[in-house]
Each structure stands twice: as C-alpha cells, then as structure tokens.
Design an enzyme around this catalytic site. Structure first.
Site, PDB file in Angstrom:
ATOM      1  N   SER A  53      -9.717  -1.317   7.095  1.00  0.00           N
ATOM      2  CA  SER A  53      -9.166  -1.023   5.763  1.00  0.00           C
ATOM      3  C   SER A  53      -8.437  -2.166   5.082  1.00  0.00           C
ATOM      4  CB  SER A  53      -8.237   0.191   5.829  1.00  0.00           C
ATOM      5  OG  SER A  53      -9.008   1.372   5.829  1.00  0.00           O
ATOM      6  N   SER A  96      -9.732   1.239   2.915  1.00  0.00           N
ATOM      7  CA  SER A  96      -8.904   2.087   2.089  1.00  0.00           C
ATOM      8  C   SER A  96      -7.820   1.351   1.308  1.00  0.00           C
ATOM      9  CB  SER A  96      -8.242   3.152   2.968  1.00  0.00           C
ATOM     10  OG  SER A  96      -7.344   2.532   3.878  1.00  0.00           O
ATOM     11  N   LYS A 134       0.856  -1.183   0.000  1.00  0.00           N
ATOM     12  CA  LYS A 134       0.000   0.000   0.000  1.00  0.00           C
ATOM     13  C   LYS A 134       0.898   1.241   0.000  1.00  0.00           C
ATOM     14  CE  LYS A 134      -3.983   1.719   2.732  1.00  0.00           C
ATOM     15  NZ  LYS A 134      -4.786   1.430   3.953  1.00  0.00           N
TER      16      LYS A 134
END
Ligand SMILES: [Mg+2]
Ligand SMILES: [Zn+2]
Lengths: 475, 100, 468
Positions: free
Chosen positions: A174, A150, A75
C-alpha cells in the site's frame, strides 16, 4: 517544488521561513485539491501556528530538527490528537482521537509541520483508493487514472507537489504500489523498525508505516526520523535505526543484485511488457554501475498472494470488531438491543470491500477451517522467509517490478480477485517482514511512470537505499 | 481443501461478524469470496509439513512493561466521543442474552 | 433406585493484585468513579497496542508454583466475540499454549484435585442494566463502565475431580489461601476479585463416564457455591430418574430463589475464532526467573497446616486459620515461641483478617505468652489484641494501661477467704458436693475483683480449699 531536505536546510539556516514553506504547500493544495482529492482533512491554521513556532525556534538560535519546517501529510489512519482520523470510513467519520500516534510525536519532534490527513481505501483495504467512503483520489499525472492504493492520497499529495513528504502504511504493498503508479519514491521499512502505536490496525503482523518522497535522499532522512524502538509497541525492534543516509553515496560497486525470476515473466503472469523491460533496464543500470547482477528463483513467492489473502483478512476481521457503535465512531441506529445496534452500525458503516475482507477473515478463522486456511498460510509464510534468507546468502538486494502494470483507469479492476493480483510483487516482503523500496524508473505504457522495487533482508535498509540511489541517478 | 463456498456459509459468517447482508449482497459476495478461496487453494501444492508457523517476522520474546500506572489526561475527550454517554458511562440499548 | 455421584469441575477467575492493568498502564483498582481508571489502550481505541505487565506474569507464576504446575512458554490469543463490556470485541486470553499447566491442590481431607491449567487473560468492563427489573431481562438500556476492563485475571481450571459441594468449597478455600499467601490476589469474593463458575454433572456411583454438564455462573460466595452445586446435582438426578436428561447449557444461580436458571443456551456452539494475538509476542520464562520466584515464595498454606498438625494443633482450627488467610501471621508468631493452639484460637476467633492494622507477629506472640502465664485472662487477651490492631504498641503496655494487672495469687486467696466467710451455708453445700455452686463462688470473686481474676486460677483455688 523543493525537496524536504532542501526546505529543512533552508529553514535551519534561516534562509527560508517555515511559514513560507507551509504557505506554499497550502496554496498548492488549494489549487489542486478540487481536481485530485488527496486530502480528507487540511489543518491550515494549526499548520501555520506550528510553522511560526518553528520560525521562533530558529530565531531563538535553537535547531528545530532534521525536518525543520517541512510540510507533511499523514495517511488518515494515523491517530492525531484532536484532528479527525477517519480511515476513509463512514464508521469513523468525524472521530477525533484523544492521543497522538508515536510517529506523530516523532515528526513533530523533528520540526515537521502537519498540513493534513490523506485519503485512502477504507481501512487501507484496496489498491486504487477507489474504496474511500469520501470519494476516490485521482492520479495527478492523469486524473482519469487511479493513484494506486491504499495510500493513494499520500502518493498523490507528493506527486502533485502539495507536500514534499507524506506517510502511508503498507500491509501488502500500500505504499510501494501507489508510489509506482504516481511516480514517487515509496519505502516499506522492516517490520518492527517503525512503531505501529497509533496506526489504526488493518493486519497487525504485516502493517508498517513508511514515507513517500520525490527523492531517495528525502526517504532516507524520513526513515531515520520515524524509525526506532518504541516501548508502546511490543513488536517494535529493540535496536537503533539503521543509518541509511550514509549508504546513498556508496554507488553499486560490488553490490550483489538478484533479479527475481518469477516476477520477470516467469511463473507469475499478467505483467505489462514495458514494466518488465524497464525492470531489466534497471538491472542493467546497476550492472553498469558495478553491481554483480544475476537472476534468482524464489519459488515460494508465487504463493505469497494466497497466504496474504488469508492472513490479512483474518487479522483484520478481529481488528475491526471494535467498531461497534459503543465507545466511539458513528452509531447508525439504536435498534432494539445492543446486538441489533452493533449489526446496524457495522452494516451501514463499512463499505463493500471491508465487508468482504471481514467475512473472508472470519471464515478463515472459524472452527473447522483454521488449520486449512490461517494455520497453513502462516506456514507458507515460513517457507517464503526461508526462501528469501537463502537468496540473501548470495545477494545483498533483490530486484523486481513494483506493480505488474502502470496506473489504470477507475473501475478497471472491479473484480476483487483481479485487484488483489496487483499486489503480487509487493506482498512477499510484508509476509517476510523485510524492507523494500519502490523507485520510479522511466516510463511504460502511455508515458506513465514505472516503479522498480528493491528488496532487502531484515533491517537491510542501507543496502536497498544504496541501490535505490543508483537507480535514481540512472533513471 | 474447501468445496465451493455456499450462500449459507457466507450468511453464517456475516452473522458471526455482526454484518447484515441483503439477498443481492449475498448473491454478489458469495462467488467473489469463493474465487479468492479457490485461488488460495494453490497453497495445497506446497509441502509445509515440519514448518513452524510464522507469527512474527522478527522473533522477539518476553517483551514487558513495568507495572507502573500512567495517567491519561484526555479522559474527558475519550468520554466525549462516545455516541451516547450518561453520567460518564457509555449508554447502549438493552442487552439480550448473557455474557459468555 | 441407583445412587448417584456428583462430578464437579471449577473455573476460578482471580484478579491479580497489580498496580496497573494487564496490557494498559491504567490503574488496577476496585471501585472508583465510572471510567476514571482508563487509558486509550484499555478503552480499545483504534491504533492502540497492548504491552504485557511483567508483574502480572510474575504473580501468575507464583500461583502456578503454589499449585504445583509446570510453568511453560506461552502465547496470548484473541478470543473473538461481540460484547459491549469488552472494548476491542475480543478478549486477550491464552488458548492452546497457557502459562501454567498440570498442577494439583490437596484438600485437608487428603483428596487430590488436579489443576488442568491456570492461564492469564484480561477482565471485561461492567454493565449496569437500567430498568424496572434491574436485571438483563427487561432492562430499558445499559450503562458501561470500563474501570475493570483489562484488569489481569488468572483463570484456574480444575479437572472434574470434585465429588461434593463440601469438597468444592474446600477447594476454593485452599485456592484462595494460596492466592492470598503468595500475594497474587486479595481473594475477595464479595468484591469479585475471586469468581467461581462450576461445571456440574451426575453419574451412577462407581461409573467413570462423564455426562452432560451445566456451567453455573453468578456464584458470589462459598455458601452460594455449596447451595448451587447441591441444587444442580439434585436437578440432574431428578431429570434422569424421570427418564429425561439435562441439556448442556450455562445456568445462573439465583441466590434468593435458591435455584439455577437457564442462561444463554449453547444449542449453537460458540465459535470464538481463537488465533495468536499478532500484537504480542511469546512469554518464555527462563529457568532462572522461575527459580528466583520460587525461592521468594512464603511457606504455602497447605505446608503450614501440615506443620501445625504435626506440632499438635487442632486440624479444624488450623484449616479455619488458613482459609482466613492468617497462616503467615500465625507462622511468624509461633516462630518466636507462641503456643500453637492458643495462637490459632485467636487467629480463628479474635483477629479480623481485614483489620490487622498495627498487629505484628511479635505483638500476637507476646499476648499469647502473657495469657498462658496467667498474666491475662482470655477476655483480657482479646481486648489487648483489639488494641494492638487499632493502636499498635506492646501487649504489656496495653495490659498495664488498661489496668490488667495480674492478680496476686495470695491476694486472690485472701479475697476468697472473705467470700467464704460471708457465705458459710453455700460453702458447706459446695464442699458436700453441690457442684453448681462453683459458679456462684466464681461470680462472687469476679465481682470482688471487678473481672480481673483468671477463671482458671479461681477454679484451682476453689478445688484446693475444698480438698484442704
Ligand atoms: Mg472460561
Ligand atoms: Zn476466563
């Protein structure tokens, strides 16, 4: 595509070269990326260099480690030395950290090969990856739907078989929610089990890094690789990583499973019926495998969402103060004074959702409101922990849906509060610091995957992996 | 707990957070933030008296590092990323007001 | 016209003498090329995390004990405000749970000043304002150096118990002596390792109200501190006597102009949004650790001073030596038998605390003893001490190599006889009571011995001959 463990075993035995594994991954990315947009950055040349180094190590007779030659994605909120780390924000567009996060060092040490950095909701604030300054990521199962968030880019990259293993961060769900929406396995470890050093902070007391994989066994080896004490993170737990691979073969015989009543059509509303049905089937599958399954009420979890949306923004408002245009990142305008420049930079650099949360948190911490909001929320957190701990006296693990719904269309939850309600099942584990894993379990509306969440007590990763492995087989 | 959040309060909070909002943004953000705060009011139903606030889920205490200097070999990269750097110093527009 | 009383509380920031910074492994060092003592942590780079320097805690506890404080379980909190000198745009400090609380300092005149708290925090970087004025106002731009950012600071906050500029100076001297004695700080005001802010207000004498106070910053020496307080008190009194009142604000001391100037006004109270830093955990010093630290503390300056005064030392001299930070040296020298007043004299006047060099307590004691025995004149003793600082060695060897042989009393007497024989008229007038001729004979003898005679011995010889 092969699983991470298959690749590592083949590379370690010399039957597959790391270069081939990485080339395959890069080709898959190239073919699908225009459609999916899972990545902010792909580092093809660097990845091939690293893969060749792994191959040389194998040729020289040494073992590159348990993730030898496995292409991985991170990420884009984990610092990678010399490689852009943007948090999908204009304010950090192009920023190259001068240091590596602890997890980056650990993964490299295990032989994994970084192929790129994945898209996210700006600064990890969101549940759909629509809040990226660089455009949304699309769900590989249906490009008109969100991948969740996310960590949507990391979920999509695994779901689309661009990489067998990726990493996200989970502050309120997330990792688990996008894993559920994309049909992958997603683990949020115990708070403090994985070092946060080098993870760009959203809410420091809630953030944890964890893996996305296509199999429970891959998630287990990934967790064992990245976990462990780190003296650079004060909140890191000074204990060895729990061995979870061992637990995968245990079956469910005698496992005590509590199904959280509030999340099964009880006090919390808004669940899709198919999601509840699949979760019940998952409970039945565990029972069929020998588990003792019972409903359990965890009343305080109803208040998790409220506490979370005070605590997380409060910490974020302070964590995101440093983006001021002075030392790094993008300075938008000179202005007539330092303060002017800072205001202009922050105003132009942050997207609407980030601004909303910064303001919410600033308000919750400001004089006159601290006790009513932040102070109270920290006490609610204690209540939730007490409730969980009472439940874990009777149960080894708890069970619930991961997300109230399957993947939804872009723009479907434009109202912030509606979007926040998506995290209702995942947030309590973050507040308590407990581990939880989302496992794909059959499908719901429109044949889209449903994720079932297995929750465990502090450092109870072995038990949740044990249950997850059973669910994976039964699915 | 709180009365409905006012536009003025949102404007004051934006100022504290070093953000500038347009009138339209104020118009949109105010009810959105008010809705979240209103939802948060349901914690009022809970009796949390006598409960200690949780700062960290895993209670640790006295976590220290030894007083040892560690070099940083990437200083040039750290300076190079400054939006404006002059003679190894970070340059900013003139300060108004004094240090608190 | 009523009489007014000045009410002063001081906030003293002391940089702690650690090797590395408070939360970052970067070097803690004064000066240095810009942005060289930096590390991702103290530059506040995204993703970095603070880790507490154990030594800083230990030094802060030492100071807490020296200031008679309670040592508490404490937490670090974030103080949020935007400032380019502060890499994270918040300062890690302590708020409602500080390390040290409720201590006191006794001034040499016996006044007890209560300490409210002494808490740990991190220092900011430094801005240089570039432009014609060289000051913040009217600068064209600023340049920021983060070498100082993250250096450990102990903020020592007194109650408003001080009543005069003199007391305020004495308090800072006591504090500095304690900080230096326990090895927590070098206490150098001129390098900014010790920074003093003064909260000043006035009230009618005898009242116990607390009126509007102003916080005075930018006080860089003890002299400025006294001047700034006196100026500010006078300004308040004038305002009240004109029927006006001061407003609560921060004011800056302008040393050249000799006055305080308004800084940023506090019309709108700051909102620092303090909350416990979620990246750090509580510090809870065990009773054993605290006792271990207490046991290792040197005798504290105030205790030393009391001991010396009991042993017959001049109180003022004792105070000077303490505030020069030479208490431990003198204590060790007297412990091996050196005369207290003579030793204090040298510590107050001869020995430079910044340039101790090779000087040891034994060397100092030996020198004082030789001087007392008449083997060295006081001028020679000073020279020997200078040499000991620069070169080290033994006092006796230095005296020998410098040719500071003690004059044999008989030899000196013979020389005096010669001088008397050469100046019969002067001698007669001296014996008849013309006292100022004593200087003449002393001078003649000094000349004859090339300065090596002891003035005291000459004096004794002259009196003896005269009365013979
Ligand atoms: Mg202060
Ligand atoms: Zn301070």
């Amino acid at each position: 595509m092969r699983t991470a463990l298959e690749i590592a075993n083949l590379v370690r035995s010399g039957e597959l070269s790391a270069t081939e594994a990485v080339e395959e991954s890069l080709a898959s990315i190239e073919a699908q990326e225009p459609q999916i947009h899972a990545f902010n950055t792909v580092v093809a040349d660097r990845a091939l260099d690293r893969a060749r180094a792994v191959d040389q190590a194998v040729a020289a007779g040494s073992d590159p480690g348990p993730l030898a030659g496995v292409p991985i994605a991170l990420k884009d909120n984990m610092c990678t030395s010399g490689i852009p780390t943007t948090c999908s924000s204009k304010i950090l567009d192009g920023w190259k950290p001068p240091y590596d996060a602890t997890i980056v060092e650990k993964l490299a040490g295990a032989g994994a090969v970084l192929v790129g950095k994945t898209n996210l909701d700006e600064f990890a604030m969101g549940s759909s990856t629509e809040n990226s300054a660089f455009g949304p990521t699309r769900n590989p199962l249906n490009p008109s739907l969100v991948p969740g968030g996310s960590s949507g880019g990391s979920a999509a990259a695994v779901a689309a078989n661009m990489v067998p293993l990726s990493f996200g961060s989970d502050t309120g769900g997330s990792i688990r929610q996008p894993a559920a929406l994309c049909g992958t396995v997603g683990l949020k470890p115990t708070y403090g089990a994985v070092s946060r050093y080098g993870l760009v902070a959203f809410a420091s007391s809630l953030d944890q890094i964890g893996p996305f994989t296509n199999t429970v066994a891959d998630a287990a080896v990934a967790f064992e690789t990245i976990g462990g004490h780190d003296p650079r993170d004060t909140t890191s737990i000074p204990q060895p990583v729990p061995n979870v691979t061992e637990a995968l073969e245990r079956g469910a015989d005698g496992l005590r499973v509590g199904v959280i009543a509030e999340m099964m059509g009880g006090a919390i509303e808004g669940f899709e019926p198919e999601v509840l049905a699949r979760t019940r089937e998952a409970a039945d599958a565990l029972a069929a495998a020998g588990a003792e399954v019972e409903e359990v009420s965890l009343e305080s979890t109803i208040y998790g969402l409220s506490a979370y949306y005070l605590i997380a923004p409060a910490e974020a408002s302070s964590n995101l103060a440093r983006y001021d245009g002075v030392r790094y990142g993008n300075r938008v305008a000179q202005g007539t004074s330092t303060a002017d420049m800072m205001v202009a930079t922050r105003t132009a650099g942050f997207g609407a959702e980030v601004k909303r949360r910064i303001m919410l948190g600033t308000y919750a911490l400001s004089a006159g409101y601290y006790d009513a909001f932040y102070g109270k929320a920290q006490r609610v957190r204690t209540l939730i922990i007490d409730d969980f701990n009472a439940a874990y006296e009777k149960f080894d693990v708890l069970l619930s849906p991961t997300s109230p719904c399957v993947a939804f269309p872009f723009g479907a939850k434009a109202d912030p509060l509606t979007m926040y309600l998506n995290d209702v099942c995942t947030i309590p584990s973050n507040l308590a610091g407990h581990p939880a894993i989302s496992v794909p379990f059959r499908t719901g509306a429109n044949d889209l995957p449903v994720g079932v969440q297995v929750l465990g007590p502090m450092l109870g990763e072995a038990a949740i992996f044990q249950a997850a492995a059973v669910l994976e087989t039964a699915a | 707990m709180a009365e409905a959040l006012s536009r003025e309060e949102v404007a004051r909070v934006a100022e504290l957070a070093m953000l500038r909002l347009t009138d339209e943004e104020l118009e949109t953000f105010t009810p959105q933030l008010a809705a979240v705060l209103e939802h948060a009011e349901d914690v009022e139903a809970l009796d949390v008296h006598g409960l200690e606030p949780t700062q960290h889920p895993y209670p640790l205490v006295n976590v220290f590092r030894a007083d040892v200097v560690e070099g940083f070999d990437n200083r040039d990269a750290a300076l190079a990323m400054g939006p404006e750097v002059e003679d190894d110093l970070f340059r900013v527009p003139p300060a108004h007001g004094e240090e608190p | 016209m009523s009489t007014w009383e000045t009410v002063i509380g001081l906030e003293v920031h002391a940089e702690l003498a650690t090797e590395s910074k408070m939360f970052s492994p970067a070097r803690n060092e004064f000066g240095g090329e810009p942005n060289t003592n930096v590390h991702p942590v103290c530059l506040g780079l995204p993703g970095t995390l603070p880790v507490v320097n154990e030594k800083a805690i230990e030094l802060a506890i030492r100071v807490g004990l020296a200031l008679n404080c309670s040592i508490n379980r404490c937490v670090f909190a974030r103080k949020n405000y935007f400032y380019p000198d502060m890499p994270k745009d918040y300062q890690i400090s302590q708020y409602d749970q500080p390390l040290n609380t409720d201590g006191f300092v006794d001034l040499p005149n016996g006044t007890r000043i209560r300490i409210e708290r002494a808490h740990l925090e991190e220092d900011t970087g430094k801005s240089t304002h570039i432009g014609t004025s060289g000051r913040i106002a009217g600068a064209d731009y600023s340049l920021v150096d983060y070498n100082r950012a993250g250096v450990p600071l102990l903020e020592i906050v007194s109650h408003p118990d001080l009543r005069s500029a003199d007391d305020a100076r004495a308090y800072v001297q006591e504090l500095r002596a304690a900080l230096v004695a326990v090895g927590a700080s070098d206490g150098k005001m001129e390098e900014g390792s010790l920074r003093v802010d003064a909260n000043v207000s006035v009230r009618p004498a005898g009242s116990d109200e607390l009126r509007t106070r102003c916080e005075i910053k930018n006080v860089n020496s003890l002299r400025s501190l006294g001047r700034a307080i006196a100026y500010e008190a006078k300004r308040h009194i004038q305002l009240y006597e004109n029927g006006e009142r001061p407003i609560q604000e921060t004011r800056h001391w302008d040393e050249e102009a000799g006055r305080t100037q308004p800084g940023r006004s506090k019309e709108e109270a700051e909102d620092y949004r303090y909350f416990d830093d979620p990246d750090l955990v509580a510090v809870d010093p065990s009773a054993e650790w605290i006792e271990e630290i207490r046991a290792a503390l040197p005798t504290l300056p105030a205790e030393l001073r009391a001991e010396w005064i009991t042993a017959g030392a001049d109180p003022e001299l004792a105070g000077t030596v303490i505030s020069r930070g030479l208490g431990p040296l003198v204590a060790e020298a007297t412990a091996v038998g050196a005369d207290i007043n003579k030793t204090l004299n040298h510590a107050a006047n001869t020995i430079d605390p910044e340039e101790l060099g090779q000087l040891t307590p034994d060397g100092l004691a030996e020198t004082v003893k030789m001087e007392l025995d008449g083997q060295l004149t006081s001028t020679q003793a000073k020279t020997v001490l200078q040499d000991l600082m620069e070169l080290g060695g033994s006092a006796a060897e230095i005296a020998t190599s410098r040719g500071f042989e003690a004059m044999d009393r008989g030899e000196l007497e013979a020389m005096l006889d010669q001088v008397i024989a050469d100046n019969p008229d002067e001698w007669t007038r001296f014996c008849e009571g013309e006292a100022k001729l004593q200087g003449f004979f002393t001078g003649q003898l000094m000349k004859a011995t090339r300065g090596q005679a002891d003035g005291k011995v000459i004096n004794q010889l002259l009196q003896a001959k005269k009365n013979a």
